[in-house]
Design an enzyme around this catalytic site. Structure first.
Site, PDB file in Angstrom:
ATOM      1  N   GLY A 168       0.768  -1.126  -0.152  1.00 31.95           N
ATOM      2  CA  GLY A 168      -0.001  -0.139   0.004  1.00 31.95           C
ATOM      3  C   GLY A 168       0.829   1.389   0.104  1.00 31.95           C
ATOM      4  O   GLY A 168       0.793   2.150  -0.810  1.00 31.95           O
TER       5      GLY A 168
ATOM      6  N   GLU B 175       0.504   5.861   7.484  1.00 32.65           N
ATOM      7  CA  GLU B 175       2.091   6.472   7.434  1.00 32.65           C
ATOM      8  C   GLU B 175       2.309   7.610   8.055  1.00 32.65           C
ATOM      9  O   GLU B 175       3.625   7.572   8.484  1.00 32.65           O
ATOM     10  CB  GLU B 175       2.202   6.724   5.801  1.00 32.65           C
ATOM     11  CG  GLU B 175       1.642   5.303   4.896  1.00 32.65           C
ATOM     12  CD  GLU B 175       2.044   4.008   5.270  1.00 32.65           C
ATOM     13  OE1 GLU B 175       3.318   3.799   5.941  1.00 32.65           O
ATOM     14  OE2 GLU B 175       1.372   2.982   5.128  1.00 32.65           O
TER      15      GLU B 175
ATOM     16  N   GLU C 135       6.382   4.388   5.037  1.00 32.95           N
ATOM     17  CA  GLU C 135       6.432   5.396   5.815  1.00 32.95           C
ATOM     18  C   GLU C 135       7.996   6.127   5.847  1.00 32.95           C
ATOM     19  O   GLU C 135       8.252   6.681   6.993  1.00 32.95           O
ATOM     20  CB  GLU C 135       6.138   5.103   7.211  1.00 32.95           C
ATOM     21  CG  GLU C 135       6.918   4.423   8.071  1.00 32.95           C
ATOM     22  CD  GLU C 135       6.795   2.669   7.779  1.00 32.95           C
ATOM     23  OE1 GLU C 135       5.934   2.033   7.038  1.00 32.95           O
ATOM     24  OE2 GLU C 135       7.047   1.805   8.838  1.00 32.95           O
TER      25      GLU C 135
HETATM   26  N1  B3K Z   1       5.863  -0.585   6.671  1.00 34.43           N
HETATM   27  C1  B3K Z   1       5.361  -0.671   5.623  1.00 34.43           C
HETATM   28  C2  B3K Z   1       5.197  -2.266   5.134  1.00 34.43           C
HETATM   29  C3  B3K Z   1       6.251  -2.761   4.280  1.00 34.43           C
HETATM   30  C4  B3K Z   1       6.299  -3.939   3.999  1.00 34.43           C
HETATM   31  C5  B3K Z   1       7.385  -4.570   3.443  1.00 34.43           C
HETATM   32  N2  B3K Z   1       7.228  -5.977   2.773  1.00 34.43           N
HETATM   33  C6  B3K Z   1       3.873  -0.108   5.272  1.00 34.43           C
HETATM   34  C7  B3K Z   1       3.022   0.063   6.577  1.00 34.43           C
HETATM   35  O1  B3K Z   1       2.849  -0.822   7.329  1.00 34.43           O
HETATM   36  O2  B3K Z   1       2.785   1.297   6.819  1.00 34.43           O
HETATM   37 ZN    ZN Z   2       2.462   0.308   8.821  1.00 26.68          ZN
END
Ligand code: B3K
Ligand code: ZN
Length: 860
Positions: free
Chosen positions: A265, A302, A268
Site C-alpha cells: 500500500g 503512514e 513510511e
Molecule cells: N511499513 C510498510 C510495509 C512494508 C512491507 C514490507 N514488505 C507499510 C506500512 O505498514 O505502513
Molecule cells: Zn504500517
C-alpha cells in the site's frame, strides 16, 4: 530464479546487539537506468571499543571498490559472498567507503532501487537496503543520513530523499546535484530516494506550536487534481495526532510520492512516503467511497508511523507489531473519529474473523511477535498488523483512554530516538498506570484463536444471573501448548428495556461472574468485539433478534445478525444433505421487511445489517469447509430475500434519491444502502432498465460500480454489456481499469477461465505490475469462491501457475498470492489431493525464500 540466499531461518532467541554501529552515512547516487553509481561513506564505531570483524549485509550488488580511512583496499583484504561483505580487522573507529554499481531497470522485485514508469524509487523495508548497498541492514543501527543525487535535470526534475533539502546545483553537463540531510538518526529501512518528472500538489500545515510544514504530493503528470483529497487527509491526520496524542510533526517538509509499481500500500520513509498510486489518487468519477476511505486511512497510517515506527523504532524485525499493531490501532481510531466508529469497528472485526482466524488455522500461524522467520516480508501479516492492533485495543479497553494516553506519553519519554521491543511498550503502559500486565503479555507469545465458551444461569429466587466462562486456545501449526490469556469481555445485560454495561476480566481457564438482577436478562457477550476470540453461546433466534434491536453496542447488534445467518447456513446444510431445499424462516424476512420500511437513522449501519455475510466470513466457522454447499446456500439466501421483499427493495431504493456527489458521511451511508437495495434488485426479473439507468445517469464511480457488482453477483445478462462500456470508457486509465479487471475475474461462472486468459493478454495488463496481477488473480481467489474452488481443480492449477510465474519476477507478490493454496487441510479429500498436488509440484522448483517458506511449511 536462482536462489543465492540460504534457507536458514532466524530466531528471536538468537538476538544479539550489533558489535559495530554506523553513526553517519553519506550516499551519493549518480542515476542511470542500467548502471547507477553509488558511493557510500560510513562512520563506523565498535560497541566494545575494540577492533573486530565487520560483516555487512548485501544482495545482488556489484561492488567496485572498498576504501578504509581513505586507503583503497586490495581485494584480498575483504571477502564478498552472495549475502555479505566481510571485513576482518576493522578498527574500533573507522571511515569506510564503498563504490557500487546498481541496475534499477532489471529490478522487477521492486525491492531496493527500481524504476516505476521511468521514475526511480526505492523500497527498503524490511531488508531492501542491502540491495542498494552493503550495510548493517537491521533496525537497531540508527544513523544520520546525507544523500546526494545527481541526475539529468530535464528528465528528472524532482530529486528527493529524506529530511531537508540543503542544496541544489545545476552542473555544467546538464545534470543537477541535490543534497538532502535527515537530522533524525534512522535505520536503513526508512531510507528513500525518488527521482522523476512529476506534477506536484503543494499545501502546508501549521503545527500546534506554530511551525510551518510544507506538504508536497508528487504524482504522474496530469493527476494533480486527483491528489487533493489525499492532501486534505494528511492535514486532518496531522491535526488529529496533535489533539489525540500530543504528537507533532518534526521536519520542515513532508512529501508523498505516488508510484504505479509498488508491492504493497505505502511506505513510511522518514519525510518521504512512497505510496501505491491507488492510495493517493481519487476523484468522484474514478474512485469509490471505499477508495476515498482507504486513502484517508492509509495516509493517516503512514503519517502516524512518524512517531510510532520512525521516532521510536523496532529493535529487531520480530518486534514488527510494536510499530504496525500500534499504528493500525491509531489509524483505526483516526478513521473512527473521521466517520462512523461502529462501521469501522465492524470492518476490523471482519478482517480478524476472516483472514486472521484463517491464518491462525493454517500452516503460517504465528504469534503477533513471531519467534522464527525465514523471509521477513512474509510476516507483514494480518496477525502482526490486525491482531496486533486488537492487542493494543485490549490494552486501551483495560486502561481506558486516559490511562492509555499516559502509557503512550511515558513510552515516548523513555524511548524517543531508540530501537525497542514490544516488552518496552507494555512496560511503559504498565508503569504509567501502576498495573501489572505480566499476564497480558502472553498475547505477544501465544499464537492461535482463543475459544470462549459461555453458559448462563438464572436463579429467580436469589435474583442472580451467572455467566460461566471457559477459555481454550486450540493448538496451532507452530505451537502445541497454550495457556489462558487475559480477556477483556464487554457484556451488556438486556432486561426490561434497559441495558447494563460491564467489563469483565477473564484471567483463568474457567471463571464465573454473578450479577444481581430482578429478571432473567439476555446477555450481550463480547460487545465491541472486546477480545479477538471465537465466542460460543447458545442463543435462541428470538434472543438474537432482540440483541439486534436493543443492544447499545452497534457491533453487537450487527454480530447478532451474523450469528442468525450462521444458524441459517447450518440449517441449509442439514436440509441439503437430506435433499431438501431450505427456506429462510418468516421471522428473518419480517426483521428485514421492518428494516426496509423504516431504516435506522444510520443508513450505512442499516445497509450492513441487510447484507448477507460474505463467503469467507461464513467459511471460517467450519473446520472443514463445505465449499459448494456454502456457495449455493448463500446464493439461495440472497435470491430468497430478493424475491420475497422485491417490493420493499424497490421502494427503499426509490426513497434514496441520488444527489450531486460529495464524499461526506451521510451521502456515503445513503449510497451504501442504495447499493444494497440495487444488489437484491439485480436478482429480481425485469430490473434491466433500473440497472441501466443508474449506470448511465450517475455522476460517480461508487454508484456505477454498484451496478456492475450487482450484475456480477446475480450473473445478470446486462453484465457483459455494461462491462464492455466500462472498459471502453476507462481503458487508458489503468488505476480505474483495475476495477474492471477484478470484476471480470470474479464472475462466478465457468467462462471466467477463458476470461482470465484474455485479461492477461489485455494491452494494459503487465506481469511486472503488482496492482494488475492482484486485480486479476487476487480478485479471482478472494471474490470468486465458486470458480476458484471449481470441482475439477482448474482454479487451483490456474493460481499455482501464476504463482510460479510471478516468483521469477517478484517473489513478494508470488508469496502473497500463494496463501489460499496453503490451507489444503480445510477441505474435503478430493480438494485436499488437488491442492497438495499443486503444492508438491511447486516444491520441486527453484523457489524464492518467500515462497519456499510458505509452501514447505504447508506440506510439513
Ligand atoms: N511499513 C510498510 C510495509 C512494508 C512491507 C514490507 N514488505 C507499510 C506500512 O505498514 O505502513
Ligand atoms: Zn504500517
Amino acid at each position: 530464479m536462482s536462489q543465492v540466499s540460504s534457507r536458514q531461518a532466524k530466531k528471536l532467541s538468537d538476538y544479539k546487539a550489533p558489535e559495530f554501529t554506523i553513526t553517519d552515512v553519506e550516499l551519493s547516487f549518480e542515476l542511470n537506468p542500467q548502471a547507477t553509481k553509488l558511493t557510500a561513506v560510513y562512520q563506523l564505531k565498535s560497541a566494545s571499543g575494540k577492533a573486530g570483524t565487520l560483516i555487512l549485509d548485501g544482495q545482488e550488488l556489484k561492488l567496485l571498490s572498498v576504501s578504509l580511512d581513505g586507503q583503497l583496499l586490495n581485494a584480498d583484504c575483504y571477502q564478498v559472498t552472495a549475502e555479505q561483505l566481510i571485513l576482518p580487522g576493522m578498527p574500533a573507529k573507522a571511515q569506510l567507503e564503498l563504490n557500487i554499481e546498481l541496475n534499477p531497470q532489471a529490478n522487477t522485485a521492486l525491492e531496493g532501487l527500481y524504476l516505476s514508469n521511468g521514475a526511480y524509487c526505492t523500497q527498503c523495508e524490511a531488508e531492501g537496503f542491502r540491495r542498494i548497498s552493503y550495510y548493517l541492514d537491521r533496525p537497531d543501527v540508527l544513523a544520520r543520513f546525507t544523500t546526494h543525487i545527481i541526475a539529468d535535470d530535464t528528465a528528472y526534475p524532482a530529486l528527493l530523499s529524506n529530511g531537508n533539502l540543503v542544496s541544489s546545483t545545476l552542473l555544467p553537463d546538464g545534470r543537477r546535484h541535490v543534497t538532502w540531510v535527515d537530522p533524525f538518526p534512522k535505520p536503513s529501512y526508512l531510507f528513500a530516494l525518488v527521482a522523476g518528472d512529476f506534477d506536484c500538489l503543494k499545501g502546508s500545515y501549521t503545527t500546534g506550536s506554530g511551525r510551518e510544514v510544507a506538504l508536497e504530493f508528487y504524482v504522474d503528470k496530469g493527476n494533480k487534481n486527483r491528489a487533493q483529497f489525499a492532501l486534505e487527509s494528511l492535514q486532518r491526520a496531522m491535526l488529529w495526532d496533535e489533539q489525540r496524542f500530543g504528537l507533532e510533526y518534526d521536519l520542515d517538509i513532508y512529501m508523498v510520492v505516488a508510484v504505479d509499481f509498488f508491492n504493497m500500500g505505502a511506505m513510511e520513509n522518514k519525510g518521504l512516503n512512497v505510496f501505491n498510486s491507488k492510495y493517493v489518487l481519487a476523484d468522484q468519477q474514478s474512485a469509490t467511497d471505499t477508495d476515498f476511505f482507504n486513502i484517508e486511512s492509509i495516509i493517516g497510517h503512514e503519517y502516524f508511523h512518524n512517531w510510532t515506527g520512525n521516532r521510536v523504532t523496532c529493535r529487531d524485525w520480530f518486534q514488527l507489531s510494536l510499530k504496525e499493531g500500534l499504528t493500525v490501532f491509531r489509524d483505526q481510531q483516526f478513521s473512527a473519529d473521521m466517520g462512523s466508529a461502529t462501521l469501522n469497528r465492524i470492518d476490523a472485526v471482519k478482517t480478524i474473523r476472516t483472514a486472521q482466524f484463517a491464518e491462525d488455522a493454517g500452516p503460517m500461524a504465528h504469534p503477533i511477535r513471531p519467534q522464527q522467520v525465514l523471509e521477513m516480508n512474509n510476516f507483514y501479516t494480518v496477525t502482526v498488523y490486525d491482531k496486533g492492533a486488537e492487542v493494543i485495543r485490549m490494552l486501551h479497553t483495560l486502561l481506558g483512554q486516559d490511562g492509555f494516553r499516559k502509557g503512550m506519553d511515558l513510552y515516548f519519554k523513555r524511548h524517543d530516538g531508540q530501537a525497542v521491543t514490544c516488552d518496552d511498550f507494555v512496560n511503559a503502559m504498565q508503569d504509567a498506570n501502576g498495573r501489572d500486565l505480566t499476564l497480558f503479555s502472553r498475547w505477544y507469545q501465544q499464537s492461535g484463536t482463543p475459544e470462549l465458551k459461555v453458559h448462563s444461569q438464572f436463579d429467580a429466587k436469589k435474583r442472580e444471573f451467572k455467566l460461566l466462562m471457559q477459555q481454550h486456545t486450540p493448538a496451532t501449526a507452530d505451537q502445541a501448548d497454550k495457556e489462558p490469556l487475559l480477556l477483556p469481555v464487554r457484556v451488556e445485560l438486556l432486561a426490561e428495556g434497559a441495558s447494563l454495561p460491564y467489563l469483565l476480566e477473564m484471567t483463568e481457564t474457567q471463571q464465573e461472574f454473578s450479577f444481581a438482577v430482578s429478571q432473567k436478562p439476555v446477555p450481550v457477550l463480547l460487545a465491541d468485539f472486546s477480545a479477538p476470540v471465537k465466542l460460543q453461546y447458545q442463543y435462541s433466534m428470538d434472543e438474537l433478534l432482540q440483541i439486534a434491536r436493543d443492544a447499545k453496542d452497534g457491533v453487537a447488534r450487527w454480530d447478532a445478525i451474523q450469528q442468525l445467518w450462521q444458524i441459517q447456513v447450518k440449517a441449509a446444510i442439514e436440509a441439503n444433505s437430506s435433499g431438501a431445499e431450505y427456506q429462510l424462516p418468516a421471522a428473518l424476512f419480517e426483521f428485514y421487511r421492518q428494516l426496509l420500511v423504516k431504516p435506522l437513522d444510520d443508513l450505512a449501519f442499516t445497509a450492513e445489517l441487510l447484507t448477507v455475510p460474505a463467503y469467507d466470513m461464513v467459511a471460517e466457522q467450519f473446520d472443514e469447509i463445505p465449499v459448494q454447499t456454502l456457495v449455493v446456500a448463500l446464493q439461495s439466501f440472497q435470491q430468497q430475500l430478493a424475491t420475497q421483499l422485491a417490493e420493499q427493495w424497490q421502494l427503499c431504493y426509490q426513497s434514496l434519491q441520488a444527489e450531486a456527489y460529495q464524499y461526506q458521511q451521510q451521502q456515503v451511508a445513503k449510497r451504501a444502502l442504495r447499493s444494497v437495495c440495487l444488489h437484491y434488485l439485480a436478482f429480481v426479473a425485469g430490473k434491466d432498465e433500473l440497472l441501466r439507468q443508474q449506470y448511465n445517469s450517475s455522476d460517480n464511480m461508487t454508484d456505477q460500480l454498484a451496478v456492475l457488482r450487482a450484475c456480477r453477483s446475480a450473473s445478470h445478462p446486462l453484465f457483459a454489456e455494461l462491462m464492455s462500456a466500462f472498459e471502453q470508457r476507462w481503458n487508458k486509465d489503468v488505476l480505474v481499469l483495475d476495477k474492471w479487471f477484478s470484476l471480470s475475474a470474479s464472475y462466478p461462472q465457468p467462462p471466467v477461465f477463458n476470461t482470465l486468459e484474455q485479461l492477461t493478454a489485455h494491452p494494459q495488463f503487465s506481469w511486472q505490475n503488482p496492482n494488475r496481477v492482484r486485480a486479476v488473480f487476487g480478485a479471482f481467489y478472494q471474490q470468486n469462491p465458486a470458480m476458484f474452488h471449481s470441482e475439477d481443480g482448474k482454479g487451483y492449477q490456474q493460481l499455482a501457475d501464476v504463482v510460479l510465474k510471478m516468483d521469477a519476477i517478484n517473489p513478494q507478490v508470488a508469496s502473497r498470492l500463494v496463501t489460499p493454496l496453503l490451507s489444503w487441510k480445510r477441505y474435503q479429500s478430493a480438494r485436499q489431493q488437488q491442492l497438495k498436488a499443486v503444492l508438491q509440484a511447486m516444491l520441486t522448483r527453484d523457489l524464492s525464500n518467500d515462497l519456499y517458506e510458505k509452501v514447505s511449511k504447508s506440506l510439513s
